[in-house]
Every structure is written in structure tokens, then in C-alpha cells.
Design an enzyme around this catalytic site. Structure first.
Site, PDB file in Angstrom:
ATOM      1  N   SER A 135       0.652  -1.301   0.037  1.00 35.84           N
ATOM      2  CA  SER A 135      -0.222  -0.210   0.133  1.00 35.84           C
ATOM      3  C   SER A 135       0.801   1.297  -0.033  1.00 35.84           C
ATOM      4  O   SER A 135       0.321   2.321   0.111  1.00 35.84           O
ATOM      5  CB  SER A 135      -1.090   0.076   1.136  1.00 35.84           C
ATOM      6  OG  SER A 135      -2.038  -1.058   0.937  1.00 35.84           O
ATOM      7  N   LYS A 138      -0.373   3.550  -2.581  1.00 32.90           N
ATOM      8  CA  LYS A 138      -1.225   4.820  -2.429  1.00 32.90           C
ATOM      9  C   LYS A 138      -0.609   6.139  -2.326  1.00 32.90           C
ATOM     10  O   LYS A 138      -1.399   6.927  -2.617  1.00 32.90           O
ATOM     11  CB  LYS A 138      -2.224   4.308  -1.180  1.00 32.90           C
ATOM     12  CG  LYS A 138      -3.114   3.178  -1.349  1.00 32.90           C
ATOM     13  CD  LYS A 138      -3.983   2.793  -0.240  1.00 32.90           C
ATOM     14  CE  LYS A 138      -4.774   1.519  -0.366  1.00 32.90           C
ATOM     15  NZ  LYS A 138      -4.101   0.408  -0.219  1.00 32.90           N
ATOM     16  N   SER A 192      -5.566   3.147   4.570  1.00 31.35           N
ATOM     17  CA  SER A 192      -5.043   2.348   3.565  1.00 31.35           C
ATOM     18  C   SER A 192      -6.436   1.629   3.090  1.00 31.35           C
ATOM     19  O   SER A 192      -6.130   0.321   2.577  1.00 31.35           O
ATOM     20  CB  SER A 192      -4.131   1.153   3.937  1.00 31.35           C
ATOM     21  OG  SER A 192      -3.086   0.997   2.944  1.00 31.35           O
TER      22      SER A 192
END
Length: 360
Positions: A135, A138, A192
Site C-alpha cells: 500500500s 497509495k 489504506s
């Protein structure tokens, strides 16, 4: 003469039979026979009584035996299931990166700490290794959405296309949920949220494919030569990068005020219909008074291990920290604490730079 002998013999036999008959019909004989009959009946009753008792006594033992056998069978099968489904190793573990030691005994197989102002490398460990970044992806997703200056109040609805088919992970954002772009960006960076991140990429002008192409183009523009993206969430292990590339991304993302604010937000509530959902930051260090964090992002999939990137001020120095493939749920945070403690104690100069392996 012979005839007389035969007659006498027959008379004797008759008398004997007569005596025997009288004896058999006497009261004493009847009593004895009754006693024998009663005894026989009592014995039969006792046997009958003992038989069910014996059966009922055996029944529990049999049940226990059956249960024990079943338990043994389950116990015997359990190791087989475990052996058939071993814990999946991360790419770093498979590459042997955890075998590289470092002076701080970090649990992350990859680490990089850079002075943000001077670009001085204070600590490095396997810093050129290219691994899945989970993640941390992101951060690039958020950077592109923010730089596109799209309306943050525009409403976006979660669709079936946003459901994770890569790992099968869940989400509290059910299909049909509608939130603003700003809310989705907040949840993606702070908590997340995978469906939020995917929806941001899916609704980007030109669609998801265009968004992923923009992600890779941005990485190339920033000089992130080791980086590749295939989707906006980080669920795919094909999203990969190196510690040096991620330090570059953190430096650029830190220059965006919106990303700084949203990624370091301790918690946030969102109203979905009649419900209010509470979301918290995946990095508990943002709540610690010991830390001054300007930007952060966590990440985890089994192939990547536990990951963390941060911009933080420590002992008067603005530092960029990258930790990849950490073994243990809280070990990435522990590694950040080790680095902070070390910097505060030593205020390292160029002569105190720590280096470990630099596996590619």
C-alpha cells in the site's frame, strides 16, 4: 425254572419303578425342585440385570474411546494441513535479504534513512533491492489525484469493480456506498482503504488504464527507474520499487500540503447513510508525542512484508525513512523507533553513516 426267573426279574423291575415314582412325587422332591427352579430363575434374573448394566457401563467407555479416536484423528490431520499450507514467504525472505545484518539490528530487510535537506544518507541496508511495496502504492495514487486538481467534493460510488479480486480482502465500504473524492482520498492515505484507492483510479479522467499509465509516467519523470505500477491499491505484488525510489516519492509527496494533512490524520469519521464509521490511522506513531511526522504511509501484503515510509523531524533534522519487508506486525514501527533513538543520541555526521548490504 427259567420261566420263574424271568417272572421274578420283571416283578423286581416293576417294584423299582414304583419306588422311584413314589420318590419323585413326594413333597420333599417338589420342594427341592422348586428351590432349584427359583434358584435358576433368580440366576436368570441376575444375569438379565447384569447384562444391561454391563452394556451401559461399556457405552460411556465406548463413547470416550470413539471421541478419543476422533480427537487423535483430528490431531493427526492438523500437522498435515499446516504442512500443506505453509506461511507464504516474502520476496525479501526468498532472496535472503534478512540474512544481511546491520548495526541497529533492524527487523526490516531493506532500510534507508536520508537527510531531506542535505540528501546525506545516514543509514542504508539493501537499499537498491526491488521488492513489492504493497500500500505504499497509495502515496503515488494520492499524489496524482491531488496534482490533477479534480473537485474533491465530487461524489463517487463504490462499484463491484472496486472489490478486491487480487487478495480477497474485505472492506467496510460496501458496493453502492457514495462518498466524496476528498473522503475517499482521506481513507486511502490514512487507513489504506483499498476500495477507496481503486475508486479514485477508476474515476480518474480516462479511466483506470489511463491512471495506471500516469502512475508509471510520473515515476519515470521523478527518476524512479526501479519502480513499476500495475494498479492503484498495492494489492498486486507486481507493484514494485526500491528504497531509493521510494525516498524520492516521499520527498515529492511531502511537498503536497493535502497529502501531508491526510496521511498524518490520526482518525476520521465518515457518514454513510444512517451510519457513522470510525477510521483510524494505520500508523500509530502519528499519535505519539515523541514523533513529529510530516508524511507517512504503511503497507502490507505477504509478498512485501510490513512496509513503512515517513518524513519526520528528529533531533532538529528532517529525515526521510524507508523500511521494507519487515518481519512482524509491529517491527516496522520498532525499526523507526530504533532509528529515532540512534539519531537523537549520536546526531550522526558523515563520519557516522551506517551502511549494511546493498543487494540489488
Amino acid at each position: 425254572m427259567h420261566m420263574r426267573a424271568r417272572i421274578v426279574s420283571r416283578i423286581s423291575q416293576g417294584l423299582a419303578l414304583l419306588v422311584m415314582g413314589i420318590a419323585l412325587t413326594s413333597p420333599g422332591v417338589h420342594a427341592a425342585e422348586r428351590k432349584k427352579a427359583v434358584a435358576k430363575k433368580a440366576a436368570s434374573t441376575a444375569v438379565a440385570k447384569r447384562t444391561p448394566a454391563k452394556s451401559s457401563a461399556k457405552a460411556p467407555r465406548r463413547t470416550v474411546a470413539v471421541k478419543a479416536a476422533r480427537a487423535s484423528a483430528v490431531s493427526a490431520r492438523a500437522p498435515v494441513r499446516v504442512a500443506a499450507e505453509p506461511a507464504r514467504l516474502s520476496f525479501g525472505q526468498l532472496a535472503g535479504l534478512h540474512d544481511v545484518s546491520d548495526p541497529l539490528d533492524l527487523k526490516s530487510s531493506v532500510a534507508l534513512v536520508i537527510d531531506q535537506d542535505t540528501k546525506e544518507v545516514l543509514l542504508s541496508k539493501n537499499d537498491h533491492a526491488v521488492l513489492p511495496i504493497a500500500s505504499l502504492t497509495k502515496l503515488m495514487t494520492g499524489l496524482l489525484v491531488s496534482e490533477a486538481h479534480l473537485p474533491m467534493d465530487e461524489l463517487i460510488t463504490i462499484t463491484q469493480d472496486d472489490v478486491d479480486t487480487e487478495k480477497g480482502s474485505g472492506s467496510r465500504l460496501a458496493v453502492g456506498t457514495t462518498l466524496s473524492r476528498g473522503e475517499l482520498l482521506h481513507l486511502a492515505l490514512m487507513s489504506s482503504e483499498n476500495r477507496a484507492a481503486h475508486a479514485l483510479g477508476r474515476t480518474f479522467p480516462g479511466g483506470l488504464d489511463t491512471f495506471v499509465a500516469r502512475m508509471n509516467a510520473k515515476a519515470k519523470l521523478l527518476g524512479m527507474a526501479d519502480t513499476r505500477f500495475v494498479e492503484p491499491t498495492g494489492l498486486s505484488s507486481r507493484n514494485q520499487s526500491s528504497a531509493h525510489d521510494l525516498a524520492t516519492l516521499v520527498n515529492v509527496a511531502h511537498g503536497d500540503a493535502l497529502l501531508r494533512e491526510l496521511s498524518t490524520s490520526p482518525s476520521h469519521e465518515v457518514a454513510i447513510g444512517r451510519r457513522t464509521l470510525q477510521y483510524n490511522n494505520t500508523n500509530r506513531l502519528v499519535k505519539s508525542p515523541s514523533w513529529d511526522i510530516g508524511l507517512q504511509k504503511t503497507g502490507y501484503i505477504s509478498e512485501a512484508g510490513r512496509c513503512l515510509v515517513m518524513q519526520a523531524e528528529v533531533a532538529g533534522r528532517k529525515l526521510i525513512m524507508v523500511f521494507l519487508d519487515s518481519a512482524g506486525k509491529f517491527s516496522r514501527l520498532g525499526d523507526a523507533e530504533r532509528v529515532r533513538s540512534w539519531v537523537e543520541k549520536t546526531h550522526p555526521s558523515a563520519g557516522a553513516i551506517l551502511h549494511a548490504g546493498t543487494n540489488g
